[in-house]
Design a protein around this motif. Structure first.
Motif, PDB file in Angstrom:
ATOM      1  N   GLY A 151       0.850  -1.182   0.000  1.00  0.00           N
ATOM      2  CA  GLY A 151       0.000   0.000   0.000  1.00  0.00           C
ATOM      3  C   GLY A 151       0.879   1.223   0.000  1.00  0.00           C
ATOM      4  N   LYS A 152       0.713   2.088   0.990  1.00  0.00           N
ATOM      5  CA  LYS A 152       1.581   3.267   1.120  1.00  0.00           C
ATOM      6  C   LYS A 152       2.527   3.127   2.317  1.00  0.00           C
ATOM      7  CE  LYS A 152      -1.574   6.541  -1.059  1.00  0.00           C
ATOM      8  NZ  LYS A 152      -2.256   7.845  -0.955  1.00  0.00           N
ATOM      9  N   ARG A 153       2.693   1.906   2.749  1.00  0.00           N
ATOM     10  CA  ARG A 153       3.507   1.674   3.944  1.00  0.00           C
ATOM     11  C   ARG A 153       4.958   2.080   3.736  1.00  0.00           C
ATOM     12  NH1 ARG A 153       4.320  -4.280   6.536  1.00  0.00           N
ATOM     13  NH2 ARG A 153       5.531  -3.711   8.384  1.00  0.00           N
ATOM     14  N   LEU A 154       5.500   1.831   2.540  1.00  0.00           N
ATOM     15  CA  LEU A 154       6.886   2.184   2.263  1.00  0.00           C
ATOM     16  C   LEU A 154       7.024   2.624   0.814  1.00  0.00           C
ATOM     17  CD1 LEU A 154       9.920   2.277   2.970  1.00  0.00           C
ATOM     18  CD2 LEU A 154      10.046  -0.148   2.340  1.00  0.00           C
TER      19      LEU A 154
ATOM     20  N   THR B 209       4.496  14.975   5.440  1.00  0.00           N
ATOM     21  CA  THR B 209       4.669  16.364   5.868  1.00  0.00           C
ATOM     22  C   THR B 209       6.051  16.880   5.478  1.00  0.00           C
ATOM     23  OG1 THR B 209       3.142  16.074   7.715  1.00  0.00           O
ATOM     24  CG2 THR B 209       4.700  17.904   7.861  1.00  0.00           C
ATOM     25  N   ARG B 210       7.066  16.090   5.678  1.00  0.00           N
ATOM     26  CA  ARG B 210       8.420  16.519   5.344  1.00  0.00           C
ATOM     27  C   ARG B 210       8.605  16.670   3.834  1.00  0.00           C
ATOM     28  NH1 ARG B 210      13.128  13.602   8.550  1.00  0.00           N
ATOM     29  NH2 ARG B 210      14.259  15.094   7.209  1.00  0.00           N
ATOM     30  N   LEU B 211       8.019  15.774   3.058  1.00  0.00           N
ATOM     31  CA  LEU B 211       8.099  15.912   1.605  1.00  0.00           C
ATOM     32  C   LEU B 211       7.384  17.155   1.127  1.00  0.00           C
ATOM     33  CD1 LEU B 211       7.502  12.178   0.595  1.00  0.00           C
ATOM     34  CD2 LEU B 211       9.631  13.438   0.332  1.00  0.00           C
ATOM     35  N   GLU B 212       6.206  17.418   1.671  1.00  0.00           N
ATOM     36  CA  GLU B 212       5.456  18.619   1.296  1.00  0.00           C
ATOM     37  C   GLU B 212       6.263  19.872   1.598  1.00  0.00           C
ATOM     38  OE1 GLU B 212       2.633  19.119  -0.179  1.00  0.00           O
ATOM     39  OE2 GLU B 212       1.429  17.282  -0.024  1.00  0.00           O
ATOM     40  N   ARG B 213       6.897  19.908   2.760  1.00  0.00           N
ATOM     41  CA  ARG B 213       7.689  21.075   3.140  1.00  0.00           C
ATOM     42  C   ARG B 213       8.878  21.255   2.186  1.00  0.00           C
ATOM     43  NH1 ARG B 213       9.344  19.543   8.100  1.00  0.00           N
ATOM     44  NH2 ARG B 213       7.293  20.059   8.920  1.00  0.00           N
ATOM     45  N   ALA B 214       9.529  20.147   1.836  1.00  0.00           N
ATOM     46  CA  ALA B 214      10.672  20.222   0.920  1.00  0.00           C
ATOM     47  C   ALA B 214      10.262  20.726  -0.460  1.00  0.00           C
ATOM     48  CB  ALA B 214      11.335  18.855   0.812  1.00  0.00           C
ATOM     49  N   VAL B 215       9.122  20.267  -0.935  1.00  0.00           N
ATOM     50  CA  VAL B 215       8.629  20.704  -2.245  1.00  0.00           C
ATOM     51  C   VAL B 215       8.308  22.203  -2.214  1.00  0.00           C
ATOM     52  CG1 VAL B 215       6.704  20.509  -3.858  1.00  0.00           C
ATOM     53  CG2 VAL B 215       7.807  18.448  -2.981  1.00  0.00           C
ATOM     54  N   ALA B 216       7.691  22.662  -1.130  1.00  0.00           N
ATOM     55  CA  ALA B 216       7.297  24.068  -1.029  1.00  0.00           C
ATOM     56  C   ALA B 216       8.499  25.002  -1.013  1.00  0.00           C
ATOM     57  CB  ALA B 216       6.461  24.277   0.232  1.00  0.00           C
ATOM     58  N   GLN B 217       9.648  24.508  -0.610  1.00  0.00           N
ATOM     59  CA  GLN B 217      10.860  25.322  -0.532  1.00  0.00           C
ATOM     60  C   GLN B 217      11.591  25.432  -1.861  1.00  0.00           C
ATOM     61  OE1 GLN B 217      12.928  23.280   2.607  1.00  0.00           O
ATOM     62  NE2 GLN B 217      11.802  24.322   4.248  1.00  0.00           N
ATOM     63  N   ARG B 218      11.085  24.749  -2.898  1.00  0.00           N
ATOM     64  CA  ARG B 218      11.781  24.746  -4.180  1.00  0.00           C
ATOM     65  C   ARG B 218      11.013  25.520  -5.237  1.00  0.00           C
ATOM     66  NH1 ARG B 218      13.671  21.348  -1.019  1.00  0.00           N
ATOM     67  NH2 ARG B 218      15.827  20.639  -1.234  1.00  0.00           N
TER      68      ARG B 218
ATOM     69  N   ASP C 222       2.871  13.821  -3.414  1.00  0.00           N
ATOM     70  CA  ASP C 222       1.457  13.512  -3.625  1.00  0.00           C
ATOM     71  C   ASP C 222       1.135  12.043  -3.360  1.00  0.00           C
ATOM     72  OD1 ASP C 222       0.947  16.137  -4.271  1.00  0.00           O
ATOM     73  OD2 ASP C 222       0.943  15.810  -6.439  1.00  0.00           O
ATOM     74  N   LEU C 223       2.133  11.184  -3.393  1.00  0.00           N
ATOM     75  CA  LEU C 223       1.901   9.767  -3.102  1.00  0.00           C
ATOM     76  C   LEU C 223       1.584   9.540  -1.625  1.00  0.00           C
ATOM     77  CD1 LEU C 223       4.752   8.183  -5.255  1.00  0.00           C
ATOM     78  CD2 LEU C 223       2.288   7.942  -5.650  1.00  0.00           C
ATOM     79  N   ALA C 224       1.930  10.509  -0.776  1.00  0.00           N
ATOM     80  CA  ALA C 224       1.594  10.487   0.656  1.00  0.00           C
ATOM     81  C   ALA C 224       2.002   9.186   1.345  1.00  0.00           C
ATOM     82  CB  ALA C 224       0.093  10.734   0.847  1.00  0.00           C
ATOM     83  N   PRO C 225       3.291   8.840   1.280  1.00  0.00           N
ATOM     84  CA  PRO C 225       3.731   7.586   1.911  1.00  0.00           C
ATOM     85  C   PRO C 225       3.813   7.705   3.425  1.00  0.00           C
ATOM     86  CG  PRO C 225       5.626   8.781   1.087  1.00  0.00           C
ATOM     87  CD  PRO C 225       4.414   9.562   0.649  1.00  0.00           C
ATOM     88  N   GLU C 226       3.694   6.575   4.098  1.00  0.00           N
ATOM     89  CA  GLU C 226       3.912   6.540   5.540  1.00  0.00           C
ATOM     90  C   GLU C 226       5.398   6.629   5.864  1.00  0.00           C
ATOM     91  OE1 GLU C 226       2.016   3.105   7.229  1.00  0.00           O
ATOM     92  OE2 GLU C 226       0.188   3.388   6.053  1.00  0.00           O
TER      93      GLU C 226
ATOM     94  N   ILE D 141      11.007   7.684   8.822  1.00  0.00           N
ATOM     95  CA  ILE D 141      10.129   6.659   9.382  1.00  0.00           C
ATOM     96  C   ILE D 141       8.772   7.234   9.781  1.00  0.00           C
ATOM     97  CG2 ILE D 141       9.924   4.895  11.180  1.00  0.00           C
ATOM     98  CD1 ILE D 141      12.165   4.390   9.150  1.00  0.00           C
ATOM     99  N   GLU D 142       8.753   8.477  10.245  1.00  0.00           N
ATOM    100  CA  GLU D 142       7.509   9.108  10.675  1.00  0.00           C
ATOM    101  C   GLU D 142       7.369  10.478  10.018  1.00  0.00           C
ATOM    102  OE1 GLU D 142       7.616   9.336  14.900  1.00  0.00           O
ATOM    103  OE2 GLU D 142       7.310   7.187  15.201  1.00  0.00           O
ATOM    104  N   GLY D 143       6.140  10.859   9.723  1.00  0.00           N
ATOM    105  CA  GLY D 143       5.875  12.184   9.163  1.00  0.00           C
ATOM    106  C   GLY D 143       6.436  12.386   7.774  1.00  0.00           C
TER     107      GLY D 143
END
Length: 235
Positions: free
Chosen positions: A169-172, A226-235, A206-210, A221-223
């Motif tokens: 699924g979106k586990r990894l 959120t961390r990917l979204e923040r990284a994308v917004a900074q570019r 956008d894949l929103a992985p765990e 491992i966690e979040g």
């Protein structure tokens, strides 16, 4: 033997294997082991040691799957195939790189201090790798029937044939070099096509992985989303 120092559990059945400043991922979910990426050259002993740490034998590694065809991801592939007999899988756009051993397509450095320094140190597009045969070409959207199912997501930009793999699924999400995560999330060392790379970074978020892991640096491992979204917004 160039013994591996650590075998880090990412989640049940998935382990991060460091192969000389680049990561491989070992999946142990069924009778056959799956290795994703092969690191720099001369790291075959580390792979065999990692397999042994799971109580398995080299011939249990049946599948060698690649996120892309750059030297730090295919460098030990030929030796691993000889040692294990593993079947190989790669996106069609990068198959010529693996089967010729280079030269590799040109890149421009990623943005930021770390990518620019790493680019100058490690990117050697004319340094040949030992070539090897790709048994199966893979494509965006297909699911490989390995380790319970690996869904292929095409993520070009850093490399034309770069893919990620969504597992359980979106586990990894095994994300290759869309980002690095050495001192926090940053651009990869370089881009073959930066505009495509930015689209792939957005697609990754956008894949929103765990949980997400990369070719360089620590897994998140966690979040992860959120961390990917923040990284994308900074570019």
């Amino acid at each position: 033997m160039d013994a591996i120092m650590t075998l880090t559990k990412i989640t049940d059945g998935a382990y991060l294997v460091p192969l000389g400043n680049a990561n491989a991922v070992l999946l142990d979910a069924g009778s056959d082991l799956v290795l994703i990426d092969a690191g720099f050259p001369d790291k075959v002993d580390r792979v065999i040691d990692a397999v042994g740490k799971l109580g398995r034998k080299p011939h249990d590694l049946k599948h060698l799957v690649f996120t892309h065809g750059h030297p730090d991801h295919i460098g030990s592939a030929a030796a691993i195939v000889r040692a294990t007999g593993a079947r190989t899988y790669m996106h069609a756009a990068d198959v010529p790189l693996a089967e010729s051993g280079g030269p590799f397509r040109p890149m421009t450095p990623g943005r930021g201090l770390l990518p620019s320094i790493a680019f100058r140190i490690v990117w050697k597009p004319n340094e040949p790798m030992e070539p090897f045969h790709i048994d199966q070409h893979i494509a965006d959207g297909e699911t490989l029937p390995l380790a319970g199912g690996l869904r292929v997501v095409h993520l070009p930009g850093h490399c034309a044939g770069q893919v990620g793999f969504v597992w359980q699924g979106k586990r990894l999400l095994i994300a290759g070099d869309v980002f690095m995560n050495i001192f926090g999330l940053s651009d990869p060392v370089g881009f073959e096509d930066e505009a495509e790379g930015r689209r792939s970074q957005r697609k990754l978020a956008d894949l929103a992985p765990e949980t997400v892991c990369f070719g360089h640096g620590k897994a998140i491992i966690e979040g992860a989303t959120t961390r990917l979204e923040r990284a994308v917004a900074q570019r």
